[in-house]
Write an enzyme that holds these catalytic residues in place. Sequence first.
Site, PDB file in Angstrom:
ATOM      1  N   GLU A 380      10.381  58.846 -33.489  1.00  0.00           N
ATOM      2  CA  GLU A 380      10.230  58.818 -32.269  1.00  0.00           C
ATOM      3  C   GLU A 380      10.055  58.334 -31.516  1.00  0.00           C
ATOM      4  O   GLU A 380      10.310  57.804 -29.908  1.00  0.00           O
ATOM      5  CB  GLU A 380      11.176  60.095 -32.528  1.00  0.00           C
ATOM      6  N   ASP A 422       1.207  21.415 -15.206  1.00  0.00           N
ATOM      7  CA  ASP A 422       1.270  20.334 -14.807  1.00  0.00           C
ATOM      8  C   ASP A 422       0.062  19.700 -14.174  1.00  0.00           C
ATOM      9  O   ASP A 422      -1.088  20.533 -14.749  1.00  0.00           O
ATOM     10  CB  ASP A 422       1.714  20.165 -13.739  1.00  0.00           C
ATOM     11  N   ASP A 685       4.592  24.939  -9.951  1.00  0.00           N
ATOM     12  CA  ASP A 685       4.619  25.180  -8.912  1.00  0.00           C
ATOM     13  C   ASP A 685       6.140  24.654  -7.862  1.00  0.00           C
ATOM     14  O   ASP A 685       5.887  25.300  -6.819  1.00  0.00           O
ATOM     15  CB  ASP A 685       2.993  25.528  -8.470  1.00  0.00           C
ATOM     16  N   ASP A 689       9.493  21.456 -11.123  1.00  0.00           N
ATOM     17  CA  ASP A 689       9.161  22.901 -12.429  1.00  0.00           C
ATOM     18  C   ASP A 689      10.262  24.170 -12.993  1.00  0.00           C
ATOM     19  O   ASP A 689       9.927  24.466 -13.818  1.00  0.00           O
ATOM     20  CB  ASP A 689       7.427  23.258 -11.921  1.00  0.00           C
ATOM     21  N   ASN A 753       3.379  59.915 -46.471  1.00  0.00           N
ATOM     22  CA  ASN A 753       3.699  61.599 -46.584  1.00  0.00           C
ATOM     23  C   ASN A 753       5.383  61.722 -47.049  1.00  0.00           C
ATOM     24  O   ASN A 753       6.225  62.861 -47.863  1.00  0.00           O
ATOM     25  CB  ASN A 753       3.420  62.282 -44.930  1.00  0.00           C
TER      26      ASN A 753
END
Length: 956
Positions: A380, A422, A685, A689, A753
């Site tokens: 949880e 690039d 940039d 692009d 468990n």
Amino acid sequence: MAAYWRAHRRDPDLIPRMVSSFHRRCRLMPTGRGAVRSRLGLAIPTSNQLVIDKKDFALTASGLEPHQRRIHSAALQFISSFQPREILMPLKPSAYGPAVEAFWREPTNSLLRSLDTERCGLRQQEAEKRLARIGPNLAEPSGTRSILQKIVHRLVNPLIAILIVAAAVSGFSGDLASFVIITIVVGLSLTLDILQEHRAEVAADALRRSVAIQADVIRDGATVALPISKLVPGDVVELRAGDLVPADGVALMARDFQLNEALMTGEPFPATKTTEPCATSLPAEASNALFAGTSVVGGNGVMLVVETGRRTRFGMISAELLANDPPSALEQGVQKLGLLILKLTLFLTLFVLLAHLVAHRPAMESFLFAVALAVGLTPELLPMVMTVTLARGAQRMAKRQVIVKRLSAIHDLGAMDTLCVDKTGTLTEAKITLAAHFDPAGRPSDRVLELARLNSAFQTGIHSPLDEALLAADNPPGSSAWTRLAEISFDFERRCLSVLAARDNDRFLIVKGAPEAIMDRAVAVEVDGLARPLDDSHRAQLVRLQGDHARQGFRLLGVAIRTMAPDQANVTTEDEAVLTLVGFCAFADPPKRDAADSVRELRARGVDIKVLSGDHAAVVAHVADAVGLPSGRILTGGEIADLSDQALAAQIGDVDLFARIDPEQKRRIIRALRQRGHVVGFMGDGVNDAPAIHAAHVGISVAGATEVARAAADMILLAPDLSVLGAGVIEGRRTFANILKYIRMGTSSNFGNMLSMALASIALPFLPLLPLQILLNNLLYDLSEIGIPFDEIDEEDAERPQSWNMADILRFTFVMGSISSLFDVATFTLLLKVFHTDAAAFQTGWFLESIATQILVIFLIRSRRPPWRASHPHRILALGSLGALASGIFLALGPAGSLFGFANLPPVLLGTITLITIGYLGMAEAGKHLALPAAAQVSQVALRRQHPVSDAALNG
């Protein structure tokens, strides 16, 4: 036809997607003069109707696969069933307001009056009032929810709902202690989760503000830079090439103003904007309208803001798409894991409940035990651990100069196996210098430099690095005699820029651009001051000249001229013909000194690098050789244009260099790589692009990039080089490795468990653990794992890309869970057959063995290495785990033990539990090598020789 309409009614996006699909895949053939391409004037994708302009287009299915021909035929049949312009519907009303009127049809002065503004902009005081009334200029609803919304969101989680039901039943049945413990579990989980989410939101918001897109706004008669979120209707904004249009509005001034409106229309070609109102009702044909989200690719202009925020067309689309936003790869992995756990939980709890009822156990006790079993199986705190881990990862990446805009992108960065970059600024210094200027014969020429400088000086758009290098050169004599008259801005289709200039009574069109673009438009070459026909001999000489310089790493720029009429004052792209090539300018951009090391580091860590460049193939190959990238095969834009998407995807794996490609081809390359199953990052940039940045799994830009590129990116680098990105990749893998730690530890321990308890509850005449003890065990174990987000990792965890692998998680869960259950059974046998304990002593003994084994094993399975060679656990993890263990022992054996149903145990039994714990840890250390996936098969010696990074350096 009815079938198409029914399909369209069920899925309004079907036909636009179909049209877009065959529009990309089919060749578009002109059927008449001026029909360069088909024009599909689509309204926003979620509209109820499709707006189509069929004028002058025809489609051929040549080269298509059979299934593509069927799509092509169906789409063509659908489109052909309409007459041109026969459908014209207003935009669909948004969930945030009615459809926006066609404001571009209003005269400019009328718009100014209705908005109560002027061409010199708003007063600051008035703008603040409008901002308070209308709200910020944000296209998407705020991602930040109120505290109440966050609580409600978590309460509807099925796992939390199980806890709430258990608490309610405990309270009504009078089991006050169980009610308190369950309430503490729920309250602590919700509090920690919400608190960490809030901290992450604050950190992410601070990072977003540091790279917020700004606009030049005229306020109080002066131009000021403001975040676009502060724009209001009536503002006047200045725009230039590379800017993102911040809102919907009209052009007040336009000088060679060109916009990329592919976001709205799907049209890849720039749209020229004017200031004259339009009579059309179609946004795609409104030549004076500017729409939020589009970008300026040429010229400059001034816009009047008419609509902002969610009333813009982009805002309406964003709001619609946000409701159906597909989950990220990380979210998909967590969903699959949650579904698996839920299935196991339902099966195990229903099985135990049914077995108890058949055995005539008390119904209420059996129900509470089954509910507690379900709680024990569910991790949880996973949302909280993920939130903390990702937020901490984002903060650590910020320290390494990587700003994360989308937290889940950290996972994608860690999983990235292919990086497309690039060339300029990434592999090279981006300090471009003018190396030479020569005529078509290869001899130095000042005339070439003079014309090239004039072109750069007279252009009104953003100066490229090439322009800056030209303007930094010495100004040849006589340049001051020229005056500028007009301009044709650069675009990525023509790949050239032209200015109309005058000297004395003569007027000339001066053109500079890519050598191929200039040579295609030229009919003559200038040698010794005379124009000579551009015959095959001269053309071959020019190609050789270009190739010789490209192989030396020089980038060439062609320069040409054309004599125009003495009275000509304007020019169009049709005038860029019959040119005389004057010569070339050669530019040098040397590779970065550390580029080779950065490339070698990324490749050693399993990231292939592909160079996507608009430069000449020989220049790209030269740079690739200099930085250690393979350059055996290069795919050019012309070759890509002749390939279908399937053919491109088939070839892309063998190609590392791409030259002379345009923005759309960059996006096709990214999609082809994704189709091949790669996790792709793209670093760019520029305006060109942005499509590829958006198409990649991880879009990366830099702080100095254009606004369009930064807006599309998931991450922003504060330094434009691969060494910074390499640190980000390591951090991404570190973050994901810690998330996997929690999942492996939690699922294996809980499964072991709960399996032991389910089996024991059927075989024993009493419950192996009381529901209250199960919840206490689960709470202590969760608390012991809170330090995982801060933990260190081993070097091998960062060697190779990582991603979700449910088979590996299942294997770890079953192997380690089975080992845990094996020692649990041994504990059961000793407690019953050797020590003959009663129910309370049995529950106390198994609680101690369970809490000790599952907490101490954390220090073993957190690493593939033996504990004495593994990275040191973070002090928060160590203190938290050992503190939780000490708390468990104290609660079980201390004075408060009776409140939880515990009993005192003899020293001999405590010693036996200690030996069992030690034996389990030894078996767990041996078994983890079977449970964990094999480490990346990379020679440690070779890796350390190539990339000598210690664990300490890796963990900061």
